[in-house]
Write an enzyme that holds these catalytic residues in place. Sequence first.
Site, short mmCIF file in Angstrom:
data_model
loop_
_atom_site.label_atom_id
_atom_site.label_comp_id
_atom_site.label_asym_id
_atom_site.label_seq_id
_atom_site.Cartn_x
_atom_site.Cartn_y
_atom_site.Cartn_z
N GLU B 29 0.84 -1.20 0.00
CA GLU B 29 0.00 0.00 0.00
C GLU B 29 0.88 1.25 0.00
OE1 GLU B 29 -2.45 -0.69 3.48
OE2 GLU B 29 -3.10 -2.60 2.64
N ALA B 58 -5.78 -4.19 1.04
CA ALA B 58 -6.26 -5.57 0.98
C ALA B 58 -5.11 -6.50 1.37
CB ALA B 58 -6.74 -5.87 -0.44
N GLU B 59 -4.82 -6.55 2.67
CA GLU B 59 -3.62 -7.26 3.12
C GLU B 59 -3.64 -8.74 2.77
OE1 GLU B 59 -5.22 -4.96 4.81
OE2 GLU B 59 -3.68 -3.42 5.01
N ASP B 84 0.83 -4.45 12.52
CA ASP B 84 -0.48 -4.80 13.10
C ASP B 84 -1.44 -5.36 12.05
OD1 ASP B 84 -0.33 -2.87 15.85
OD2 ASP B 84 0.88 -2.29 14.13
N PHE B 85 -1.31 -4.90 10.81
CA PHE B 85 -2.27 -5.30 9.78
C PHE B 85 -1.98 -6.69 9.21
CE2 PHE B 85 -1.97 -0.50 8.71
CZ PHE B 85 -2.55 -0.18 9.92
N ILE B 86 -0.86 -7.26 9.59
CA ILE B 86 -0.57 -8.61 9.10
C ILE B 86 -1.59 -9.61 9.64
CG2 ILE B 86 1.00 -9.39 10.93
CD1 ILE B 86 1.53 -9.99 7.17
N HIS B 128 -1.41 0.20 16.14
CA HIS B 128 -0.35 0.61 15.21
C HIS B 128 1.03 0.55 15.86
CE1 HIS B 128 -3.90 2.30 13.26
NE2 HIS B 128 -3.20 2.47 12.16
#
Lengths: 327, 323
Positions: B29, B58-59, B84-86, B128
Amino acid sequence: MTLDGELAKRMYSDMWRIRLFEEEANRQTGLGNVVGTLHLYCGEEAVGVGICAHLRDDDYILGTHRSHGHCLAKGALMDDMMAELFGKETGTCSGKGGSMHVADLSKNILGANGIVAGGIGPATGTAMATKIRGTHQVSVCFFGDGAAARGPFHEGILMGSLWKLPVVYVCENNGYQQWVRRENVAVVDSVATMAASYGIPGVSVDGQNIVEVYEAAEEAIDRARRGEGPTLIEARTYRYFGHSLGDREEYRTREEVDEWRNNRDPINIFRGYMSERQWLTEREDEEIQAAAKEDVAAAVKFADESAYPPLEAAHTDVLDTEWRVDA
Amino acid sequence: MSTLTIRDALHDAIHEEMERDESVFVIGEDVVAHGGPYTVTEGIAERFPDRIFETPIAEAGIVGVGVGAAMAGMRPVVEIMYLDFITCAMDEVVNQAAKMRYMTGGQASVPLVIRLPCGLGRYIAAQHSQIMESWFMHVPGLQVVVPSTPKDAKGLLKTAVRSPDPVLFFEYKRIYTAEGEVPDEEYLIPFGEAETKREGEDVTVVAVGPMVGKALKAGVILEDDGYDIEVVDPRTLSPLDTETIRASVGKTGRAVICEEDSSFAGTGAEIAAMIAENCFKDLQAPVVRVGMPHVPMPFAPPLADSVVPQVDSVVDAVRRVMA
Ligand SMILES: Cc1ncc(C[n+]2csc(CCOP(=O)(O)OP(=O)(O)O)c2C)c(N)n1
Ligand SMILES: [Mg+2]
């Protein structure tokens, strides 16, 4: 590629090979030779065969928990596959994957997948790889109607469309997601209509009619190969066996299953189509079935006579331990 | 030698690997628009416009695409904006990338690098600021890499790109701007080789990521106490160089393990257990762990600063094992 008698016979034979392989695999669970679980493809053969008929050897396929048919249609060897189901070291994955992870990378069969929708992102990725390299290979991802509920379906198809990747998304809509009827958990009847959200063509075909599948596949695969982006094909189909081993099938009636088996069987429908065109004599039909039966028997023998992997195999293939950086 | 920041070292590593190998590409991203939030991929779009893909948010898709491309012979360098988004792509990491080689009986290779900016940066609270090395250490088939200096950052990232197996590459936000000497010539740092960042006789301090710098500072303070600490930086947590740690503890007889993440069921727990199993007879004091308490990262700066282990935390821990 126009469908002629020769090709039709090969496809018809592939359907029989899958049907008999699956029935035999099921029988082998009763004998205790195949353990764990099986998701059988009987009833859905026209989809895998109709799609794979158009694929080059170097095209990629990725699948689902119900992928024996896809792998056979793309050219995986029956011996190796049966051995994999038996957990033998001669299996496609040396006995380390089993039914839900059959893969033959030498044929760009990147594998069945035990996670619903798990193959959609990776299939989009193989398509990205071939687009970057400019090799005009096509990637096909098979998945069930259940996969359309999951996030990776959305995310993968979105990216496939965004970058116009050479990928065909094939949804095998058999009306059930494990023990649940699709209509109880889905809000649109046709998965094909979801293609509109991604600005790609969505086509719904009768998955019991291999000619319809074949024609839709041709258009979608050609389009992908020309670099015009993905297509979402929905094939309406039905599975004859329960979802997996030990399914009590309380969610459907015997009559419903019989209706599909007797009146909508993809092999019977294709036989009728071929006979009308004089593409298949009764004798040829018998020969095709007998040859498939022989291949299946040979596969069982091969699997049966193969050894289990040595115990140290449990500890290898986690990482490539041979690899060193040339520091 | 040149003096670079970790951020620049990472940037150079990616550029050099893309130059060297056409199968390397970047995906994530904002990787074009801004070079990612930490500008690590800045300039790549100009130099390699066909090998950088700026994605929708869109991880799961990003990592999934990375897995497939890697299986088809490419070498994707994925950026996840914040570690964190993993969690949105855990299936792709844990069930797909990590297990492919194994489930296919060794047929598949997934040469995928996932870059993960992590830890406390600006004060942006619990979603985060996480650190999750131990989550991935627990998964067979993944490699977990944590550089603490510009030199290590560059050498390890170049190795990661060349590795035939997936790598989770942890980049601590607070040390992106840390400077250090980086060789001008090409070099690679093998995985599974710890580096002793300071030699000492009294206590082995195993320090992860930014704790290395803090441990080195603690080492100077502790000289006044008459304590001479050895600082071991594992550099890769999986594979873990247990030999270097064991040899050091064998010499010092004392161990302090420092990480910024929560100690509970964490990296330090694994290392402490390994020391207990292998160095029990050498130990002259119980092993001590330094880490964050078992809480999410709070927002208020005084709170956040109070839970992240600092130089003093290392100093205190060393004094405890020496007492
Ligand atoms: C992410 C995930 N959730 C649940 C399951 C368990 N499961 C396996 S197959 C299946 C049903 C899938 O239905 P569908 O996608 O329609 O495929 P079909 O079995 O009908 O071919 C479920 C729920 C799984 N394997 N993966
Ligand atoms: Mg279904």
